[in-house]
Design a protein around this motif. Structure first.
Motif, PDB file in Angstrom:
ATOM      1  N   PRO A   4     -13.457 -11.149   6.440  1.00  0.00           N
ATOM      2  CA  PRO A   4     -12.877  -9.803   6.339  1.00  0.00           C
ATOM      3  C   PRO A   4     -11.551  -9.734   7.084  1.00  0.00           C
ATOM      4  O   PRO A   4     -11.402 -10.315   8.155  1.00  0.00           O
ATOM      5  N   LEU A   5     -10.610  -9.010   6.482  1.00  0.00           N
ATOM      6  CA  LEU A   5      -9.297  -8.877   7.109  1.00  0.00           C
ATOM      7  C   LEU A   5      -9.372  -7.915   8.289  1.00  0.00           C
ATOM      8  O   LEU A   5     -10.123  -6.940   8.266  1.00  0.00           O
ATOM      9  N   ILE A   6      -8.573  -8.202   9.296  1.00  0.00           N
ATOM     10  CA  ILE A   6      -8.493  -7.334  10.473  1.00  0.00           C
ATOM     11  C   ILE A   6      -7.306  -6.406  10.284  1.00  0.00           C
ATOM     12  O   ILE A   6      -6.160  -6.866  10.221  1.00  0.00           O
ATOM     13  N   LEU A   7      -7.570  -5.114  10.168  1.00  0.00           N
ATOM     14  CA  LEU A   7      -6.505  -4.150   9.878  1.00  0.00           C
ATOM     15  C   LEU A   7      -5.719  -3.807  11.139  1.00  0.00           C
ATOM     16  O   LEU A   7      -6.291  -3.394  12.146  1.00  0.00           O
ATOM     17  N   LEU A   8      -4.410  -3.966  11.059  1.00  0.00           N
ATOM     18  CA  LEU A   8      -3.513  -3.647  12.169  1.00  0.00           C
ATOM     19  C   LEU A   8      -2.547  -2.543  11.743  1.00  0.00           C
ATOM     20  O   LEU A   8      -2.479  -2.170  10.579  1.00  0.00           O
ATOM     21  N   GLY A   9      -1.776  -2.061  12.681  1.00  0.00           N
ATOM     22  CA  GLY A   9      -0.744  -1.085  12.366  1.00  0.00           C
ATOM     23  C   GLY A   9      -1.268   0.337  12.316  1.00  0.00           C
ATOM     24  O   GLY A   9      -2.394   0.636  12.698  1.00  0.00           O
ATOM     25  N   ASP A  10      -0.402   1.214  11.806  1.00  0.00           N
ATOM     26  CA  ASP A  10      -0.695   2.640  11.724  1.00  0.00           C
ATOM     27  C   ASP A  10      -1.602   2.917  10.524  1.00  0.00           C
ATOM     28  O   ASP A  10      -1.262   2.584   9.392  1.00  0.00           O
TER      29      ASP A  10
ATOM     30  N   TYR B 197      -5.012 -11.076   9.117  1.00  0.00           N
ATOM     31  CA  TYR B 197      -4.686  -9.713   9.546  1.00  0.00           C
ATOM     32  C   TYR B 197      -4.054  -8.949   8.384  1.00  0.00           C
ATOM     33  O   TYR B 197      -3.400  -9.537   7.524  1.00  0.00           O
ATOM     34  N   VAL B 199      -2.042  -5.170   6.985  1.00  0.00           N
ATOM     35  CA  VAL B 199      -1.362  -3.895   7.216  1.00  0.00           C
ATOM     36  C   VAL B 199      -1.286  -3.178   5.875  1.00  0.00           C
ATOM     37  O   VAL B 199      -0.887  -3.762   4.871  1.00  0.00           O
ATOM     38  N   THR B 207       6.611  -1.109  13.695  1.00  0.00           N
ATOM     39  CA  THR B 207       5.197  -1.429  13.547  1.00  0.00           C
ATOM     40  C   THR B 207       5.028  -2.837  12.985  1.00  0.00           C
ATOM     41  O   THR B 207       4.202  -3.622  13.464  1.00  0.00           O
ATOM     42  N   VAL B 211       3.289  -5.997  14.799  1.00  0.00           N
ATOM     43  CA  VAL B 211       2.190  -6.736  14.167  1.00  0.00           C
ATOM     44  C   VAL B 211       2.524  -8.227  14.121  1.00  0.00           C
ATOM     45  O   VAL B 211       1.672  -9.081  14.412  1.00  0.00           O
ATOM     46  N   GLN B 214       1.972  -9.650  17.388  1.00  0.00           N
ATOM     47  CA  GLN B 214       0.536  -9.739  17.637  1.00  0.00           C
ATOM     48  C   GLN B 214      -0.055 -10.964  16.944  1.00  0.00           C
ATOM     49  O   GLN B 214      -0.885 -11.685  17.516  1.00  0.00           O
TER      50      GLN B 214
END
Lengths: 42, 223
Positions: A4-10, B197, B199, B207, B211, B214
């Protein structure tokens, strides 16, 4: 990409999903308007 | 934005996008600004996503016409909506001309993007198609228009036409769409970093830069 992807950001950024493109509205901007948060994809 | 064959030390970024998606155009612009702020090298690959695959290739009208005629939205609401998008795009330095835009099915444009990718020009083609559709009023559903845009980038027009006529990259487009579904991607733009990861949406440049930092830091931990 099986994990599963790890969601980052807004989490409230602008995205087109099908015919709908969302424009997020911060709670403090328009708390009374239900329709402010979405618009339809051109 | 640096793209090279050696990706071992670059952050891998896979981007799902559609040609007629204003947030994808805005997101691309902000992502690239984020990459510049980040300062490191990334290896970017665009992938196809069809927001409205039921749109006819030969739809004869603007974005507003499409939304009014096929989606049943009131014209006033459509105009207000397009003005808002145009304003947000302008803030990002983009000139969106919905009054000129030809709404269409983007499947052939996606096939052209795969042709461009096979010939080392994918990123240039992504940018050219956004400008063609959103600013210049090109009909990106028509083969002649697409071939001309490919030729502008130095791609062989005869080869581009043959690829489109033979639907040579249709399977690749559909594979991208299936892969997006498998990843749980429902909206675009969608950015995947190092296969790990993600977005979602047109985030701000800072942002994206944060990322990327990160992701780079996570590599150091993993090493």
């Amino acid at each position: 990409m099986s994990e599963p992807l790890i969601l980052l950001g807004d989490a409230t950024a602008m995205v087109c999903d099908g015919d709908v493109c969302e424009i997020p509205v911060r709670v403090e901007d328009e708390p009374d308007s239900v329709d402010q948060g979405q618009q339809t994809d051109p | 934005l640096t793209v090279q064959a050696d990706v071992t030390e670059k952050i891998k970024v896979d981007i799902w996008s559609d040609v007629q998606c204003p947030w994808c155009y805005i997101g691309k612009t902000k992502f690239e600004a984020g990459v510049r702020a980040f300062g490191g090298d990334v290896h970017v690959t665009y992938h196809s996503f069809e927001l409205a695959p039921d749109t006819p290739l030969d739809f004869d009208g603007t974005s507003a016409d499409y939304l009014v005629q096929r989606k049943g939205l009131p014209l006033a609401q459509v105009n207000e909506m397009l003005e808002r998008v145009t304003g947000i795009a302008a803030d990002a330095g983009l000139d969106l001309r919905f009054d000129l835009a030809h709404q269409t099915n983007t499947i052939k444009a996606h096939e052209l993007l795969h042709f461009a990718k096979a010939n080392g020009k994918q990123l240039e083609m992504v940018g050219r198609l956004f400008v063609a559709y959103f600013t210049e009023g090109h009909h990106v559903g028509q083969t002649d228009e697409l071939v001309a845009l490919a030729a502008e980038l130095g791609l062989d027009p005869a080869a581009a036409r043959a690829a489109l006529d033979e639907r040579r990259y249709l399977a690749a487009v559909k594979a991208d769409v299936r892969r997006a579904s498998g990843l749980g991607i429902h909206g675009v733009p969608f950015f995947v970093f190092d296969d790990k990861y993600a977005v979602s949406g047109a985030q701000e440049a800072q942002t994206f830069a944060a990322v990327l930092e990160q992701v780079r830091d996570a590599r150091k931990v993993d090493a």
